[in-house]
Design an enzyme around this catalytic site. Structure first.
Site, PDB file in Angstrom:
ATOM      1  N   ASP A   1      48.395  53.015-124.092  1.00 61.06           N
ATOM      2  CA  ASP A   1      47.620  54.070-123.882  1.00 61.06           C
ATOM      3  C   ASP A   1      47.472  54.012-122.234  1.00 61.06           C
ATOM      4  O   ASP A   1      46.585  54.948-121.571  1.00 61.06           O
ATOM      5  CB  ASP A   1      45.883  53.578-124.517  1.00 61.06           C
ATOM      6  CG  ASP A   1      45.574  52.178-124.057  1.00 61.06           C
ATOM      7  OD1 ASP A   1      46.198  51.238-123.101  1.00 61.06           O
ATOM      8  OD2 ASP A   1      44.250  51.696-124.446  1.00 61.06           O
ATOM      9  N   ASN A   2      48.010  53.265-121.116  1.00 58.04           N
ATOM     10  CA  ASN A   2      47.656  53.439-119.873  1.00 58.04           C
ATOM     11  C   ASN A   2      48.970  52.548-119.222  1.00 58.04           C
ATOM     12  O   ASN A   2      49.199  51.446-119.798  1.00 58.04           O
ATOM     13  CB  ASN A   2      46.493  53.189-119.410  1.00 58.04           C
ATOM     14  CG  ASN A   2      45.913  51.929-119.571  1.00 58.04           C
ATOM     15  OD1 ASN A   2      44.948  51.681-120.281  1.00 58.04           O
ATOM     16  ND2 ASN A   2      46.421  50.679-118.993  1.00 58.04           N
TER      17      ASN A   2
ATOM     18  N   CYS B   1      41.795  53.115-120.646  1.00 56.54           N
ATOM     19  CA  CYS B   1      41.811  53.157-122.158  1.00 56.54           C
ATOM     20  C   CYS B   1      40.959  54.022-122.911  1.00 56.54           C
ATOM     21  O   CYS B   1      41.768  54.563-123.629  1.00 56.54           O
ATOM     22  CB  CYS B   1      40.840  51.883-122.441  1.00 56.54           C
ATOM     23  SG  CYS B   1      41.451  50.287-121.406  1.00 56.54           S
TER      24      CYS B   1
END
Length: 495
Positions: free
Chosen positions: A298-299, A25
């Site tokens: 974000d991931n 994150c």
């Protein structure tokens, strides 16, 4: 997410090879906001010690974020939702943000606090009034109403979507739209009534753990299971130390993993509704024709791969790959684009759309992919990347040179008894992606190495360097490229 597919994917361009350069994150968000690799923005992991919302971040990076640049270009800027995991000083509004509605701390759904333009607002555990995805949506829709362009022309608008929320309920609106009664806040609210273009960063918690859904979705996806990829619940002795500590899950833990997957899907139904509500609001305010959407995450995530329960931080495909959809004026509709795009590319792309001075692009490690948002036959002939750096600095505890055989886990990050992170999970890797080669090579601080040929082995089941003496023929060149990229800064990262 049927509405997202209909309203964004079918009316925009879907990027099939989008990656984050650090799969967790806070570092990934730092890269999104600055357009820089973590070795240049300094945010190494999710901890304060790793510079997540640290004093160094505030002093050295926030003044050069996408918001600061967009503000300098004449945009009103706003953030709704999650900022950085360790953001805790509600009085602190980072440089460049005109409207600030930021979650204090990490992703939650109830019992949280919001910094609303520097004033603290506390929320409890009542649904729907306190359900964070709804609170964020309601406040965003209220914000957009101040920019109605009925009868006006030549406006620009942008929304950076890293996820979203739902249902425009009056009860939520009454609670979420509470306004501080200070004269200064009233002045800020009045300043929104403007013809200035706007930039919005919208960060919902969904589908982050605990991935709480709205109650009426409780019975959805009851029979769905986490994807049974070839690597699902397979012990991986050829992987680095952290992964090897995870033993095969029993039936109970497999069910826990499946339920987490179902929870994530349920929570995303709210995101799906929010996207529809945002687009409906933009159409109502006649902003839609001048609005660019960048929808991403974000991931990635692992859900049982290599017997690891739900988490991230590893450099494998399921964790570094993320969705990306762009919709906006002139963007090809219903098209898939295979060029490699990175999270560090978002800021330079947004700034090019916003009118950035061309010289500024040399400041970013990432590159604008705006040329990929035009039809193939109209594109500039731009040489594009064929590789990129993946890097991470492990969290918790000290580093042991012999930790490949270390058996004390007290300095590692555990969840449900599984090892997810420690200092030994510090690595640099090279992802090579071109017409002929499709490799990942990674080297950990313990000197452990992994190499995968993803054309032959897409699920990364066979580490080509495991138990093999000497160096693989491509390793020397890859290590040289890693040294080059790990030292790059700005335009030198573009080579």
């Amino acid at each position: 997410m049927e509405k997202t597919e209909k309203l964004l994917k079918n009316k925009g361009t879907f990027f099939t090879n989008t990656f984050v350069t650090t799969p967790v994150c806070c570092p990934s968000r730092a890269s999104i906001l600055t357009g820089k690799y973590i070795h240049n923005n300094g945010v190494r992991n999710n901890s304060a010690q790793g510079n997540c919302s640290s004093a160094s971040w505030v002093e050295n990076q926030e003044p050069y974020s996408v918001a600061a640049y967009m503000k300098s270009l004449g945009y009103s800027t706003a953030l709704f939702g999650k900022y950085m995991n360790d953001y805790s000083d509600f009085k602190h509004i980072p440089h460049g943000w005109d409207h600030w509605f930021a979650l204090l701390g990490n992703s939650v759904f109830y019992n949280y606090s919001i910094s609303y333009n520097g004033l603290r607002h506390n929320y409890n555990d009542s649904y729907p009034a306190d359900y964070l995805p709804l609170v964020l949506e309601t406040n965003l829709l209220d914000y957009l109403s101040h920019f109605s362009q009925k009868g006006k022309t030549n406006s620009k608008a942008q929304i950076l979507e890293d996820s979203s929320s739902t249902h425009y309920k009056e009860e939520v609106k009454r609670r979420a739209n509470q306004r501080p009664s200070t004269a200064e806040d009233a002045k800020k609210e009045a300043s929104l009534l403007t013809t200035k273009p706007f930039f919005v960063y919208f960060g919902t918690p969904s589908p982050h753990r605990p991935a709480l859904n709205e109650p009426f979705y409780d019975r959805y996806f009851e029979t769905v299971k986490a994807p049974r990829t070839p690597s699902f619940n397979v012990h991986a002795p050829d992987k680095h130390w952290v992964v090897r500590q995870n033993v095969v899950m029993n039936d109970t833990l497999i069910e826990v993993t499946d339920e987490l997957y179902r929870d994530r899907l349920r929570s995303l139904l709210t995101v799906d509704n929010t996207i529809a509500n945002i687009i409906s609001a933009l159409e109502e305010h006649q902003l839609m024709d001048n609005t660019y959407f960048i929808f991403a995450s974000d991931n990635g995530y692992h859900l049982g791969q290599y017997a690891m329960q739900g988490e991230k931080r590893q450099p494998y495909e399921n964790e570094i790959r993320v969705p990306l959809i762009v919709r906006g004026p002139g963007v090809p509709q219903g098209v898939e684009e295979s060029s490699v795009v990175l999270n560090i590319d978002f800021t330079p792309t947004i700034l090019q759309i916003g009118g950035m001075n061309s010289s500024l692009k040399e400041s970013f490690d990432g590159r604008s992919f705006f040329h990929l948002l035009t039809p193939q036959d109209q594109r500039e002939n731009i040489t594009w990347r064929t590789d990129f750096l993946v890097e991470y600095h492990g969290e918790n505890g000290g580093y042991y040179k012999d930790k490949e055989n270390h058996t004390h886990f007290d300095e590692c990050f555990e969840l449900f008894g599984f090892i997810h992170d420690c200092m030994n999970n510090t690595y640099q890797g090279l992802r090579v992606f071109n017409q002929t080669s499709n490799f990942f090579y990674g080297k950990w601080i313990t000197q452990f190495q992994e190499l995968y040929d993803l054309n032959r082995d897409p699920y990364q089941m066979d580490n080509l360097l495991w138990r093999k003496e000497g160096k693989h023929a491509v390793i020397e060149a890859m290590e040289q490229r890693i040294r080059q990229l790990s030292a790059c800064k700005g335009s030198s990262c573009h080579d």
